[in-house]
Design a protein around this motif. Structure first.
Motif, mmCIF file in Angstrom:
data_model
loop_
_atom_site.group_PDB
_atom_site.id
_atom_site.type_symbol
_atom_site.label_atom_id
_atom_site.label_comp_id
_atom_site.label_asym_id
_atom_site.label_seq_id
_atom_site.Cartn_x
_atom_site.Cartn_y
_atom_site.Cartn_z
ATOM 1 N N ALA A 1 14.859 7.619 -2.565
ATOM 2 C CA ALA A 1 14.428 6.732 -1.483
ATOM 3 C C ALA A 1 12.922 6.501 -1.544
ATOM 4 O O ALA A 1 12.440 5.371 -1.391
ATOM 5 C CB ALA A 1 14.831 7.314 -0.134
ATOM 6 N N PHE A 2 12.147 7.574 -1.781
ATOM 7 C CA PHE A 2 10.696 7.425 -1.918
ATOM 8 C C PHE A 2 10.364 6.554 -3.125
ATOM 9 O O PHE A 2 9.453 5.715 -3.064
ATOM 10 C CB PHE A 2 10.029 8.793 -2.078
ATOM 11 C CG PHE A 2 9.811 9.542 -0.794
ATOM 12 C CD1 PHE A 2 9.424 8.884 0.361
ATOM 13 C CD2 PHE A 2 9.977 10.913 -0.737
ATOM 14 C CE1 PHE A 2 9.211 9.579 1.543
ATOM 15 C CE2 PHE A 2 9.767 11.623 0.439
ATOM 16 C CZ PHE A 2 9.382 10.951 1.580
ATOM 17 N N GLY A 3 11.075 6.771 -4.233
ATOM 18 C CA GLY A 3 10.816 5.981 -5.433
ATOM 19 C C GLY A 3 11.073 4.501 -5.207
ATOM 20 O O GLY A 3 10.274 3.653 -5.611
ATOM 21 N N LYS A 4 12.184 4.191 -4.550
ATOM 22 C CA LYS A 4 12.500 2.794 -4.262
ATOM 23 C C LYS A 4 11.465 2.184 -3.328
ATOM 24 O O LYS A 4 11.007 1.053 -3.522
ATOM 25 C CB LYS A 4 13.891 2.701 -3.641
ATOM 26 C CG LYS A 4 14.307 1.286 -3.305
ATOM 27 C CD LYS A 4 15.702 1.241 -2.693
ATOM 28 C CE LYS A 4 16.072 -0.176 -2.287
ATOM 29 N NZ LYS A 4 17.419 -0.216 -1.643
ATOM 30 N N HIS B 1 4.123 -2.085 -3.773
ATOM 31 C CA HIS B 1 3.186 -1.522 -4.749
ATOM 32 C C HIS B 1 1.922 -0.970 -4.120
ATOM 33 O O HIS B 1 1.242 -0.153 -4.731
ATOM 34 C CB HIS B 1 2.834 -2.586 -5.789
ATOM 35 C CG HIS B 1 3.970 -2.949 -6.689
ATOM 36 N ND1 HIS B 1 3.799 -3.625 -7.877
ATOM 37 C CD2 HIS B 1 5.312 -2.741 -6.592
ATOM 38 C CE1 HIS B 1 4.961 -3.822 -8.465
ATOM 39 N NE2 HIS B 1 5.896 -3.302 -7.699
ATOM 40 N N VAL B 2 1.575 -1.420 -2.931
ATOM 41 C CA VAL B 2 0.380 -0.913 -2.271
ATOM 42 C C VAL B 2 0.509 0.590 -2.008
ATOM 43 O O VAL B 2 -0.495 1.291 -1.879
ATOM 44 C CB VAL B 2 0.115 -1.668 -0.944
ATOM 45 C CG1 VAL B 2 1.147 -1.313 0.118
ATOM 46 C CG2 VAL B 2 -1.293 -1.406 -0.433
ATOM 47 N N ILE C 1 10.288 -9.330 -3.101
ATOM 48 C CA ILE C 1 9.786 -8.909 -1.795
ATOM 49 C C ILE C 1 8.275 -9.038 -1.713
ATOM 50 O O ILE C 1 7.726 -9.543 -0.761
ATOM 51 C CB ILE C 1 10.205 -7.461 -1.502
ATOM 52 C CG1 ILE C 1 11.727 -7.397 -1.356
ATOM 53 C CG2 ILE C 1 9.541 -6.934 -0.244
ATOM 54 C CD1 ILE C 1 12.257 -6.021 -1.038
ATOM 55 N N ILE C 2 7.571 -8.587 -2.751
ATOM 56 C CA ILE C 2 6.116 -8.688 -2.743
ATOM 57 C C ILE C 2 5.637 -9.128 -4.111
ATOM 58 O O ILE C 2 6.310 -8.909 -5.116
ATOM 59 C CB ILE C 2 5.435 -7.349 -2.378
ATOM 60 C CG1 ILE C 2 5.739 -6.297 -3.455
ATOM 61 C CG2 ILE C 2 5.851 -6.872 -1.023
ATOM 62 C CD1 ILE C 2 4.889 -5.077 -3.341
ATOM 63 N N PRO C 3 4.472 -9.748 -4.203
ATOM 64 C CA PRO C 3 3.913 -10.088 -5.504
ATOM 65 C C PRO C 3 3.378 -8.849 -6.194
ATOM 66 O O PRO C 3 3.038 -7.870 -5.550
ATOM 67 C CB PRO C 3 2.775 -11.053 -5.147
ATOM 68 C CG PRO C 3 2.360 -10.642 -3.769
ATOM 69 C CD PRO C 3 3.630 -10.203 -3.091
ATOM 70 N N ASP D 1 -8.422 -7.619 -4.220
ATOM 71 C CA ASP D 1 -7.984 -8.364 -3.046
ATOM 72 C C ASP D 1 -7.001 -7.556 -2.201
ATOM 73 O O ASP D 1 -6.217 -8.100 -1.444
ATOM 74 C CB ASP D 1 -7.305 -9.674 -3.484
ATOM 75 C CG ASP D 1 -7.237 -10.693 -2.356
ATOM 76 O OD1 ASP D 1 -8.141 -10.682 -1.512
ATOM 77 O OD2 ASP D 1 -6.270 -11.467 -2.318
ATOM 78 N N ASP D 2 -7.089 -6.222 -2.310
ATOM 79 C CA ASP D 2 -6.108 -5.357 -1.667
ATOM 80 C C ASP D 2 -6.133 -5.463 -0.151
ATOM 81 O O ASP D 2 -5.097 -5.404 0.506
ATOM 82 C CB ASP D 2 -6.377 -3.910 -2.083
ATOM 83 C CG ASP D 2 -5.210 -2.992 -1.780
ATOM 84 O OD1 ASP D 2 -4.061 -3.459 -1.883
ATOM 85 O OD2 ASP D 2 -5.450 -1.838 -1.424
ATOM 86 N N VAL D 3 -7.319 -5.597 0.445
ATOM 87 C CA VAL D 3 -7.414 -5.695 1.902
ATOM 88 C C VAL D 3 -6.701 -6.948 2.389
ATOM 89 O O VAL D 3 -5.919 -6.915 3.346
ATOM 90 C CB VAL D 3 -8.884 -5.695 2.358
ATOM 91 C CG1 VAL D 3 -8.960 -6.005 3.849
ATOM 92 C CG2 VAL D 3 -9.534 -4.349 2.067
ATOM 93 N N ALA D 4 -6.944 -8.077 1.715
ATOM 94 C CA ALA D 4 -6.270 -9.321 2.104
ATOM 95 C C ALA D 4 -4.767 -9.183 1.941
ATOM 96 O O ALA D 4 -3.980 -9.678 2.764
ATOM 97 C CB ALA D 4 -6.789 -10.486 1.255
#
Length: 224
Positions: free
Chosen positions: A139-142, A148-149, A189-191, A199-202
């Motif tokens: 579950a943690f791995g998924k 990715h953050v 789900i996410i890029p 650009d991590d904060v954005a």
């Protein structure tokens, strides 16, 4: 969180017990617990308390999942330096269960209501026993593959906001299971942000907005 990360009770608890027994052979199991560290930026207050035993700054996140990998308890508010036993002992989860055994080590304690893994699985029986605990690791791995953050970078926000990000990701992880939705590929789900670390904060701000939008949509049809 109270809608989408729910401790099983009543018929749901019986379903979870049956699911664990079918998949692992263990009776009366209602959840599998573990912890994971989520990397954060250097906090402006009390920085040493967030440095974990591996030397980086993190939130020590405790979670419990059922046999389907659905999170039934999540607490992402602990500082990285806190050991697992302390996190568990002071958690609401532990306080709701019998507390008649002492902690014997820094890891999760062995108690009448908590079965821990072996340090060394040197027999086939012990290997089978270890395998019965892997659902929380999966579950943690998924969770970290989908968001990715939580894996490839540090959350560049305050610890309080980083805790909210981690909890929001756990909620979104649960949504497909709760609504019997088909499993979604992580890229849908996410890029991929590996090439956009600056650009991590954005990105995290956009994630918060997307979480709010999805929960608003789901909430409007929750009763149906």
């Amino acid at each position: 969180m109270k809608r989408f990360i729910v401790w099983p009770s009543g018929e749901e608890r019986n379903r979870v017990r049956s699911g664990f027994f079918t998949s692992t052979g263990f009776p009366h199991v209602v959840g599998c617990a573990d912890r994971t560290h989520i990397c954060i930026q250097s906090p402006s207050v009390d920085e040493p308390a967030y440095i974990n035993r591996k030397g980086y700054r993190s939130l020590n996140t405790q979670a419990v999942c059922n046999h389907e990998g659905f999170f039934t308890s999540v607490n992402a508010s602990w500082r990285g330096s806190c050991n697992d036993a302390h996190v568990f002992r002071t958690s609401g989860l532990c306080n709701s269960l019998p507390r008649d055994n002492v902690c014997l080590e820094d890891g999760y304690p062995l108690r009448p209501f908590l079965m821990t893994t072996f340090m060394n699985a040197d027999t086939p029986a012990k290997e089978w026993y270890q395998l019965a605990h892997v659902c929380i690791e999966r579950a943690f791995g998924k969770l970290k593959r989908l968001f990715h953050v939580l894996l490839h970078s540090e959350i560049r926000l305050s610890p309080v906001k980083a805790c909210r990000i981690a909890t929001a990701c756990a909620i979104l992880h649960n949504v497909p299971v709760l609504f019997n939705m088909p499993e979604v590929e992580e890229g849908d789900i996410i890029p991929n942000i590996e090439n956009n670390v600056q650009d991590d904060v954005a990105y995290t701000e956009a994630l918060i907005a997307e979480v709010a939008r999805m929960l608003e949509v789901l909430g409007s049809g929750f009763s149906s």
